[in-house]
Design an enzyme around this catalytic site. Structure first.
Site, PDB file in Angstrom:
ATOM      1  N   ILE A  85       0.828  -1.200   0.000  1.00  0.00           N
ATOM      2  CA  ILE A  85       0.000   0.000   0.000  1.00  0.00           C
ATOM      3  C   ILE A  85       0.867   1.257   0.000  1.00  0.00           C
ATOM      4  O   ILE A  85       0.551   2.245  -0.653  1.00  0.00           O
ATOM      5  CB  ILE A  85      -0.917   0.005   1.238  1.00  0.00           C
ATOM      6  CG1 ILE A  85      -1.697  -1.307   1.347  1.00  0.00           C
ATOM      7  CG2 ILE A  85      -1.857   1.201   1.215  1.00  0.00           C
ATOM      8  CD1 ILE A  85      -2.560  -1.618   0.162  1.00  0.00           C
ATOM      9  N   GLU A  86       1.948   1.214   0.738  1.00  0.00           N
ATOM     10  CA  GLU A  86       2.760   2.414   0.930  1.00  0.00           C
ATOM     11  C   GLU A  86       3.639   2.759  -0.273  1.00  0.00           C
ATOM     12  O   GLU A  86       3.738   3.919  -0.649  1.00  0.00           O
ATOM     13  CB  GLU A  86       3.660   2.238   2.168  1.00  0.00           C
ATOM     14  CG  GLU A  86       2.925   2.247   3.488  1.00  0.00           C
ATOM     15  CD  GLU A  86       2.432   3.626   3.873  1.00  0.00           C
ATOM     16  OE1 GLU A  86       2.890   4.609   3.264  1.00  0.00           O
ATOM     17  OE2 GLU A  86       1.579   3.721   4.769  1.00  0.00           O
ATOM     18  N   SER A  87       4.313   1.779  -0.844  1.00  0.00           N
ATOM     19  CA  SER A  87       5.380   2.090  -1.807  1.00  0.00           C
ATOM     20  C   SER A  87       5.420   1.171  -3.010  1.00  0.00           C
ATOM     21  O   SER A  87       6.349   1.270  -3.813  1.00  0.00           O
ATOM     22  CB  SER A  87       6.736   2.010  -1.093  1.00  0.00           C
ATOM     23  OG  SER A  87       6.970   0.676  -0.635  1.00  0.00           O
TER      24      SER A  87
ATOM     25  N   TYR B 247      -7.415   2.919   3.859  1.00  0.00           N
ATOM     26  CA  TYR B 247      -6.098   2.328   4.117  1.00  0.00           C
ATOM     27  C   TYR B 247      -6.196   0.846   4.477  1.00  0.00           C
ATOM     28  O   TYR B 247      -5.569  -0.009   3.844  1.00  0.00           O
ATOM     29  CB  TYR B 247      -5.413   3.115   5.230  1.00  0.00           C
ATOM     30  CG  TYR B 247      -3.941   2.836   5.398  1.00  0.00           C
ATOM     31  CD1 TYR B 247      -3.015   3.294   4.466  1.00  0.00           C
ATOM     32  CD2 TYR B 247      -3.458   2.135   6.505  1.00  0.00           C
ATOM     33  CE1 TYR B 247      -1.659   3.057   4.622  1.00  0.00           C
ATOM     34  CE2 TYR B 247      -2.117   1.895   6.664  1.00  0.00           C
ATOM     35  CZ  TYR B 247      -1.216   2.357   5.731  1.00  0.00           C
ATOM     36  OH  TYR B 247       0.127   2.126   5.887  1.00  0.00           O
TER      37      TYR B 247
END
Length: 385
Positions: A126-128, A233
């Site tokens: 999800i982040e990167s 998220y």
């Protein structure tokens, strides 16, 4: 739940820091409406595919599935929305997961050791998009998307050609420490709320939680009114976990990844140039660079890092090279370790030699030097003193 305490004196500094700079999206291709037949956003071939790793028992995906803990969340409408979003373009999902190849088994192992839900292993998706070099327009960087202030508070140093946010080992440990500490400090061990705070900041989540309780509602993540990015998220995280748990059901063919790290840690006991290490050991230079993204100038110094990562099947040849005595300078010569702020002209002046002589003696084509680099100082400069 198992909590680590060895670094809490450092982590306490980060208790009130909001990680609002974290990237919430995986990639433009996944944020946009998927187009049938679209070209995958990432390369279809990775050098990890060419590694001739010795077969290891076990499978990284099976180990991850055994640690998934939030399966009941998949019935939530927000999770179903993201499942459908991802399954509409399975090629992009696979390409992102391919980036996790060198890290997946190791990250899963760290999450398991702490007793955390297996879903936490997928946060970098999800982040990167599992890109250690990823940077957001807000200034967050690395696999776990740390903002500079948060990284400083967590002890992720940025100095001397090294950025701890890009160091996958250091950043993963810091991220898991931070998630655990926030859960313990604010949320009675609730990891879902801690992950929401990881994205939006503890202050934002705490205010939403207090408002919900004041209305007589539950204070759990799924009942809170949060910024849209944070509302999506955990649904994104649970959606990708659902796909990995049963890829056949969603038409996704996961790449095979062994249940063992693809890298080994080699101690740094003297300055190391990754390009030179690659030449003398035969290790592919691109592999060394990819495994050590925190070494931003391509060199490792014992004053900055304790280990470099190398492909696991080449650990012994690298250890043998680094265990050998360092090459001795010719009689009368001396060595100089380049420091921050040094220039070739300043070093030459300090040793009473010309820049041209210093450049020629060290086989330099220009005046570019790097922190941690060792230069040979010709004997003439010693005689001139």
């Amino acid at each position: 739940m198992t909590y680590r305490t060895t670094r809490q004196w450092t982590l306490a500094l980060a208790g009130g820091i909001a990680m609002i700079g974290a990237l919430s999206a995986t990639s433009p291709a996944l944020l946009a409406s998927p187009h049938p037949g679209a070209t995958p956003a990432f390369p279809t071939h990775h050098f990890w595919d060419d590694l001739n790793l010795e077969a290891m028992p076990g499978d990284a995906w099976e180990r991850l599935r055994e640690n998934l803990a939030w399966q009941e969340r998949r019935h939530d409408a927000r999770v179903q929305h993201w499942i459908e979003h991802y399954r509409a373009n399975p090629g992009n999902v696979v390409e992102i997961i391919e980036r996790a190849r060198p890290w997946m088994a190791w990250i899963t192992e760290q999450v398991e050791r702490r007793g955390l839900p297996g879903e936490v292993s997928l946060i970098p998706f999800i982040e990167s998009s599992y890109d250690p070099h990823a940077r957001s327009h807000r200034g967050a960087a690395g696999l776990w998307q740390f903002m500079p202030g948060t990284a400083d508070a967590l002890g992720l140093r940025r100095q001397g050609g090294y950025d701890g946010r890009l160091d996958v080992i250091a950043a993963t440990n810091a991220a898991l420490d931070y998630i655990e500490l926030q859960a313990e400090q604010w949320y009675e061990g609730d990891i879902e709320l801690s992950l929401a705070a990881y994205n939006a900041g503890a202050g934002t989540v705490n205010r939403a939680r207090h408002a919900a309780l004041a209305r007589g509602e539950a204070g759990e993540y799924w009942q809170l009114q949060l910024p849209n990015e944070t509302m999506q998220y955990l649904p994104k995280l649970n959606a990708i976990a659902a796909i990995i748990d049963d890829p056949d059901a969603y038409g996704v063919a996961l790449p095979e990844i062994d249940d063992a790290p693809a890298f080994a840690k080699v101690p740094v006991n003297r300055p190391i140039e990754l390009s030179q290490l690659a030449r003398v050991t035969g290790v592919d230079a691109s592999e060394l660079s990819a495994l050590n993204p925190g070494l931003t100038n391509g060199s490792a110094n014992p004053s900055t890092v304790e280990v470099v990562l190398v492909p696991v099947e080449q650990e012994q040849v690298v250890l043998a090279e680094l265990s050998a005595p360092a090459p001795q300078a010719p009689a009368g010569d001396s060595q100089y370790l380049v420091q921050r702020g040094d220039s070739l002209s300043a070093i030459a002046a300090r040793h009473s030699i010309s820049v041209a002589e210093l450049r020629q003696h060290n086989g330099l084509r220009g005046d570019t030097i790097q922190v941690g680099q060792t230069l040979e100082i010709p004997r003439r400069s010693l005689a001139a003193r």
